[in-house]
Enzyme design. Structure first.
Site, PDB file in Angstrom:
ATOM      1  N   GLN A   1      93.721  33.234  29.866  1.00  0.00           N
ATOM      2  CA  GLN A   1      93.053  32.020  29.420  1.00  0.00           C
ATOM      3  C   GLN A   1      93.904  31.249  28.406  1.00  0.00           C
ATOM      4  O   GLN A   1      94.890  31.762  27.897  1.00  0.00           O
ATOM      5  CB  GLN A   1      91.708  32.377  28.794  1.00  0.00           C
ATOM      6  CG  GLN A   1      91.809  33.413  27.681  1.00  0.00           C
ATOM      7  CD  GLN A   1      90.498  34.163  27.463  1.00  0.00           C
ATOM      8  OE1 GLN A   1      89.425  33.715  27.830  1.00  0.00           O
ATOM      9  NE2 GLN A   1      90.595  35.331  26.851  1.00  0.00           N
TER      10      GLN A   1
ATOM     11  N   GLU B   1      87.947  37.545  18.632  1.00  0.00           N
ATOM     12  CA  GLU B   1      88.010  36.587  17.530  1.00  0.00           C
ATOM     13  C   GLU B   1      88.136  37.284  16.178  1.00  0.00           C
ATOM     14  O   GLU B   1      88.697  36.735  15.236  1.00  0.00           O
ATOM     15  CB  GLU B   1      86.727  35.739  17.570  1.00  0.00           C
ATOM     16  CG  GLU B   1      86.608  34.720  16.475  1.00  0.00           C
ATOM     17  CD  GLU B   1      85.272  33.984  16.555  1.00  0.00           C
ATOM     18  OE1 GLU B   1      84.624  34.006  17.625  1.00  0.00           O
ATOM     19  OE2 GLU B   1      84.885  33.387  15.530  1.00  0.00           O
TER      20      GLU B   1
ATOM     21  N   ASP C   1      90.586  46.822  29.376  1.00  0.00           N
ATOM     22  CA  ASP C   1      89.246  46.635  29.902  1.00  0.00           C
ATOM     23  C   ASP C   1      88.238  47.445  29.083  1.00  0.00           C
ATOM     24  O   ASP C   1      88.423  48.656  28.854  1.00  0.00           O
ATOM     25  CB  ASP C   1      89.220  47.091  31.369  1.00  0.00           C
ATOM     26  CG  ASP C   1      87.824  47.058  31.947  1.00  0.00           C
ATOM     27  OD1 ASP C   1      87.227  45.976  32.018  1.00  0.00           O
ATOM     28  OD2 ASP C   1      87.312  48.154  32.311  1.00  0.00           O
ATOM     29  N   ALA C   2      87.182  46.805  28.623  1.00  0.00           N
ATOM     30  CA  ALA C   2      86.244  47.452  27.702  1.00  0.00           C
ATOM     31  C   ALA C   2      85.517  48.625  28.361  1.00  0.00           C
ATOM     32  O   ALA C   2      85.299  49.674  27.748  1.00  0.00           O
ATOM     33  CB  ALA C   2      85.233  46.425  27.182  1.00  0.00           C
TER      34      ALA C   2
ATOM     35  N   ASP D   1      80.117  41.804  22.656  1.00  0.00           N
ATOM     36  CA  ASP D   1      80.481  40.466  22.166  1.00  0.00           C
ATOM     37  C   ASP D   1      81.382  39.823  23.208  1.00  0.00           C
ATOM     38  O   ASP D   1      82.533  39.478  22.958  1.00  0.00           O
ATOM     39  CB  ASP D   1      81.195  40.609  20.820  1.00  0.00           C
ATOM     40  CG  ASP D   1      81.451  39.251  20.182  1.00  0.00           C
ATOM     41  OD1 ASP D   1      80.796  38.263  20.572  1.00  0.00           O
ATOM     42  OD2 ASP D   1      82.327  39.176  19.297  1.00  0.00           O
TER      43      ASP D   1
END
Lengths: 310, 310, 310, 310
Positions: A37, A92, A143-144, A161
């Site tokens: 992204q 973030e 990857d979570a 999140d």
């Protein structure tokens, strides 16, 4: 002259097919690009320093504290003594920042797939800098789901999140019954709590994904506690769903919440306290009706999506 | 093809100097013009049939019921037995509609300055038609203050359904201490209640006028009860302030509110019930702080104004 | 107040992927819908009464006379004595209006596929009303190619007043070599002239379709005369290509053009005269280079398209 | 993803009260600020690198060559042997660049009031860099009128490359009869030529300032030669007025213009040649009528202004 000028550069965002808004841009501060992204930090007129992923608002300095206090602290204080925390996403850094305010936390694992975003936020978001540098934080870019499954041991609190469950997007499988049942539930310690941001929850938008996430969690956990709050930068009320393995933990009084916040957390809350939370969890009649009427359980096949696409 | 087309006509509204939004227009249904303002009923994509005064959104079919239930019923049910009601403004007719659902109401006086708007809404807003034609309604097109002062007798409930206190606008004097002290308070029966819409009440907007209206009312009434709710069509959380001459009336339980709504009101509420109101009146910490810190009392000289002008 | 208001309703049109403009809407006057398209007459601020098909500008009262004078009269006056004229498209009626100003014209056949558009323009465009009612006009609602092929006899002038050759649109086959060679050329009388609108012809846009239409016509006709003029409502310079079966006819002097206009046409030209046309056909160096370098000949397979889609 | 994103940042420019356009912004490359104005170089989607003063488009890389060829070369080649040239304004550097292509030029004086703009363009506009560094150029940052009056000697060609005569703007006095009569005319050598950009000259816009500038020059010079060309970045046809002290110079044939361009100028023209200019100076009937009907002569009192203000 410059006033006149600065009103001419606008960032336009589609809020729906038939509704769009434009925020004045003062300055494109920093821009980056990963294989996943684009990430931009833009100084906007109405929201100050605002973080965008692929041109979609993620958070802004004028209200990110509301979102992050509400994502982190209700679950953390309902848990009797959270020592280990896992964040799915959260690149973030603000979610980690809030978690690390809890003195009880010994270990925080944060798994965000995008290293470029994490590095960008570490570098450019001053308020989250010390969180990224905390010795209690283990940051993994992967990857979570895979990391959560594979990680040794269990957690007291797991926090979702993640980006909204967009069709074809990277995150929708992290909102499914399968993930909740076979990964999250199994990786929670006894008395563990899972909390996830749950998309828009306004009068007109709550059935986009919020009620289905709630319904999916209710099919797995004995107690799910939904709550909502208006977020200016998202142009809507936002929703969270907390899933408890021990239903009794949800019955905390406002006074007890205030006591725990005071005892366990460094610094003052700006938005949250016991009375605030009492109001947020008291949903209105319309929203309660939408939650009660929801039957959709997210699986890989039935996933419903909010407006937009990756 | 028509989908493509209908996305091309947009109504643009300034939300602030540096924020504007555009809603897709399906059809300009009806337009009128009085000596005070333009009135338009426009079918918009996101909000359905939407009423505009001078191009500024007044209400929409998708959420006007939220606004009007919250403006009318909390005050009406806190009052033990409201028989006479006075509405300042309210030309749209929806406030009258909600008041008239209360079986106890024998007389409703509504004073809106603009006959053209009242006639327009009577003709074109189907849901409010029967209210305009109720024998219990006395509709007067004149200045609300002058009529309230001159009207014989007193009222159980007085409702302020006025335009925002814009600088130079027709309504700002109806938000002043002088009006509350010397007109409203004097025209309330013992145990009477005054309720007024109070402008935006979001995290970023609550100090525009909401806190000052609250502060002004607190300087006149023994008990003021503020509450808020997000209104999609206003792109913000909205605020109301209820001023009670009898403070004890505010201490109504959710169960008692439900009982009174069931006993006194025709039809079902869609948004409001005791639990809902319990949530709305439990303000968040930030908003409570803004209310506590407010010192501005509206007088003719100190009136503060929200964005925009007539 | 109304000034403020009327600035809020905008019609947005994409000029390119990265350029859009918005014209203020005063009033949506009339709207209709056929099986082919939507048709709207909208009173816009900058262009007055403006005709839209599927939300795309077709013509406006402030400059349609420029377009239609240039589409019709140069070809008509270059022909020595045009008695029979065929219009492909032209449903708006203005092209017919200009043709019928020529006293020499005995028969005008106009074939537009959309009866709804023709009826709409007949009813609502006052300036074209008498053209629709002329006994010299034969109006047929059908496919222009089929009708032109089947129509008995030949024509002195054939006019292409069609929508741009959009990909998948109804008109692109009416810009191909096959159509020009096998239909248009065969249906022209000796000395007959074909003229077609040819899309944008600006510095940045001339190679979208203008040069290819020119190149295609050159592959069929002995002489092709391109000319261009800025059209405000199209936000660009516009192009026309005239194809002559008798090359000598193109060598008309400005004075002779003026004489023929004066002798043959009822009323005054507003835009065109001999000197004007002398300027329009004198293309600039850049455009001449683009025309010279063009090799694309439109066939069903190679058709190139301008921005947008049906 | 990035395609999606880059469509979200837009620069909005008012074209009129009721018409605005938005160009996609790829990148804000450089920004500066002087005591007079803001200057920005922005990479826009439709126009490439685009220069803005106070948020108003000055020029873009996709069409500045058209503007500057037309501002400079027609006057330069109509003059028999231009050795000395004076530019009023021109801080961008492109006008100087074109002048310096003429081998006959020995001295070029350029007076632009804004040193910051000159330095900005010198640094950031690659195509104009060598012009700024030419030993034949004398660049002065001061008021153009004062410098022209005071400068020793006279000039063969004087070029007005100034901002439009906006009300209250810095340039309007440089479009008045007084300036033309008492400064420009007196500072021209015998046979000298003055050329000035003259604002929009489209069908709908030519009477804003173009015809009045023409009329004013006609009151001072024996021969004024107007010509026009569409400029995409200005969203309109643009106008220039050339004022000759020797009327015979205007009667140059296209072939002679081509010969002089070839003999005197380094490099190739991209837009201009004799045939091109023949077309541009052949104005259309409507525009000729507007010029003929114009009676306004600019003085300090009667100055007319185009849309916008400083």
């Amino acid at each position: 002259m410059s006033e006149e000028y600065t009103k001419r550069l606008w960032l336009e965002e589609d809020l729906a097919d038939d509704l769009k808004w434009s925020m004045m841009v003062k300055n494109v501060m920093f821009s980056g690009k990963s294989k996943f992204q684009e990430v931009d930090l833009i100084h906007t007129g109405p929201f100050g320093k605002t973080l965008f992923l692929d041109g979609k608002v993620q958070s802004s300095e004028v209200d990110e504290w509301v979102y992050h206090e509400l994502l982190v602290h209700p679950a953390m204080v309902m848990h009797p003594n959270p020592k280990s925390v896992f964040i799915c996403g959260g690149g973030e850094g603000a979610t980690a920042r809030e978690v690390l305010r809890h003195k009880s936390v010994e270990k925080l694992v944060m798994v965000d797939i995008d290293k470029v975003v994490c590095d960008f936020c570490h570098e450019h978001l001053e308020v989250n800098k010390s969180a990224f540098e905390s010795p209690r934080l283990e940051l993994i870019n992967d990857d979570a789901r895979a990391q959560l499954e594979a990680y040794p041991g269990k957690f007291d609190v797991i926090i979702g999140d993640l980006a909204d469950p967009l069709e074809g997007g990277p995150c929708y499988q992290l909102y499914t019954q399968d993930f909740y049942q076979n990964v999250v539930l199994k990786k929670l310690n006894p008395g563990g709590i899972f909390i996830t941001q749950s998309g828009p929850a306004g009068i007109l938008s709550c059935t986009e994904v919020f009620t289905a996430i709630n319904c999916t969690l209710r099919s797995v956990f004995p107690r799910v506690l939904p709550y909502t709050q208006h977020m200016p930068v998202y142009c809507d009320v936002w929703g969270w769903n907390m899933a408890l393995t021990d239903p009794k933990q949800a019955e905390i009084s406002p006074e007890e919440m205030d006591r725990r916040l005071a005892a366990r957390v460094e610094g003052e809350m700006r938005f949250l306290d016991g009375a605030t939370f009492e109001g947020l969890r008291a949903l209105n009649k319309h929203l309660r009706g939408c939650l009660a009427g929801e039957t959709c359980i997210y699986t890989a096949d039935t996933a419903r999506f909010i407006h937009g696409s990756v």
